[in-house]
Design a protein around this motif. Structure first.
Motif, PDB file in Angstrom:
ATOM      1  N   LEU A 197     -10.011   1.344  -2.349  1.00 41.81           N
ATOM      2  CA  LEU A 197      -8.595   0.999  -2.247  1.00 41.81           C
ATOM      3  C   LEU A 197      -8.160   0.167  -3.445  1.00 41.81           C
ATOM      4  O   LEU A 197      -8.848  -0.790  -3.840  1.00 41.81           O
ATOM      5  CB  LEU A 197      -8.395   0.191  -0.957  1.00 41.81           C
ATOM      6  CG  LEU A 197      -7.009   0.136  -0.325  1.00 41.81           C
ATOM      7  CD1 LEU A 197      -6.607   1.516   0.185  1.00 41.81           C
ATOM      8  CD2 LEU A 197      -7.009  -0.854   0.845  1.00 41.81           C
TER       9      LEU A 197
ATOM     10  N   VAL B 251      -2.124   5.995   1.749  1.00 42.08           N
ATOM     11  CA  VAL B 251      -3.462   5.753   2.303  1.00 42.08           C
ATOM     12  C   VAL B 251      -3.670   6.736   3.447  1.00 42.08           C
ATOM     13  O   VAL B 251      -2.943   6.718   4.439  1.00 42.08           O
ATOM     14  CB  VAL B 251      -3.616   4.303   2.809  1.00 42.08           C
ATOM     15  CG1 VAL B 251      -4.989   4.106   3.439  1.00 42.08           C
ATOM     16  CG2 VAL B 251      -3.405   3.325   1.660  1.00 42.08           C
TER      17      VAL B 251
ATOM     18  N   LEU C 140       0.825  -1.201   0.000  1.00 45.73           N
ATOM     19  CA  LEU C 140       0.000   0.000   0.000  1.00 45.73           C
ATOM     20  C   LEU C 140       0.863   1.256   0.000  1.00 45.73           C
ATOM     21  O   LEU C 140       1.937   1.277   0.603  1.00 45.73           O
ATOM     22  CB  LEU C 140      -0.905   0.026   1.238  1.00 45.73           C
ATOM     23  CG  LEU C 140      -1.996  -1.041   1.320  1.00 45.73           C
ATOM     24  CD1 LEU C 140      -2.615  -1.052   2.711  1.00 45.73           C
ATOM     25  CD2 LEU C 140      -3.062  -0.807   0.271  1.00 45.73           C
TER      26      LEU C 140
ATOM     27  N   ALA D 249      -5.272   4.741  -1.713  1.00 45.44           N
ATOM     28  CA  ALA D 249      -6.642   5.200  -1.509  1.00 45.44           C
ATOM     29  C   ALA D 249      -7.076   6.015  -2.725  1.00 45.44           C
ATOM     30  O   ALA D 249      -6.495   7.049  -3.027  1.00 45.44           O
ATOM     31  CB  ALA D 249      -6.737   6.036  -0.243  1.00 45.44           C
TER      32      ALA D 249
END
Length: 227
Positions: A193, A7, A4, A197
């Motif tokens: 997601l 985010v 990720l 994000a």
């Protein structure tokens, strides 16, 4: 591997937030980071608990549970096994037994309190796992696909049950969900997601064709939640 990036969201206390995205987008990774079970850079903060000088209490309901279906435990005994210190063969705790019965009443499954846990259906097991999570008296309840394997009506009933319990017990709900009809009808906030994000906000503001295309790729449109 970095799963990720970028985010950033503020999940409102006491409401229901859904995390949506395609398979492999990092939804489970994000929830594990929230639970502090994976290393990450940045910060995951819990202002309400931190203001009281403590860590938040979590409850977690997995999508599936791997267990021996032949184990000789009733539903009540299974729930007691996670909270009482003395071995179950010495009998149930008279102090904790009413608490377990009250939780089973809350999740509307008190009628199979004395049934063998391994004999339950998948949907019934999910109710018991919800009861198990609520026994932790969580500040934050995380659910992985709570409506998986049920039809639309069953999913709506599940979300209504969660809403009633959340309003009574005042926890913050975070759920991974693939069903956009359920998300549109029952989530207060949505985090889209896909390794980052793509959007965060109220469902009617976030679940647009543009955002869904960025999140899922080619998308055929929003489901009709009233149909």
């Amino acid at each position: 591997n970095r799963i990720l990036n970028d985010v950033c969201a503020s999940i409102p206390q006491g409401l229901s937030t859904a995390i949506v995205g395609p398979n492999g987008a990092g939804k489970t990774t994000l929830t594990l980071a929230i639970l502090n079970q994976l290393p990450y850079e940045g910060r995951v903060g819990f202002p309400a608990a931190e203001a009281e000088g403590r860590a938040p209490r979590f409850g977690f309901v997995p999508q599936h549970l791997q267990f021996d279906r032949n184990m000789p435990l009733t539903v009540t005994e299974y729930l007691l096994s996670g909270i009482q210190r003395k071995p179950l063969f010495l009998g149930p705790s008279k102090r904790l037994l009413p608490r377990v019965r009250a939780i089973l009443e809350d999740v509307e499954c008190s009628h199979f309190a004395d049934r063998r846990f391994g004999a339950l259906s998948g949907g019934e097991i999910q109710r018991v796992l919800l009861a198990q999570a609520l026994l932790q008296e969580p500040d934050i309840l995380i659910l992985d696909e709570p409506t998986s394997g049920v039809d639309l009506k069953g999913g709506r009933l599940c979300c209504e049950l969660l809403r009633r319990i959340r309003e009574t017990r005042s926890f913050t709900q975070i759920m991974i969900c693939h069903d956009l009809a359920i998300v549109t009808a029952h989530a207060d906030r949505v985090l889209c997601l896909n390794h980052a994000a793509t959007a965060f906000g109220k469902p009617h503001e976030v679940l647009t064709h543009k955002v869904l295309t960025e999140t899922f790729g080619l998308h055929l449109g929003l489901p009709d939640v009233h149909g």
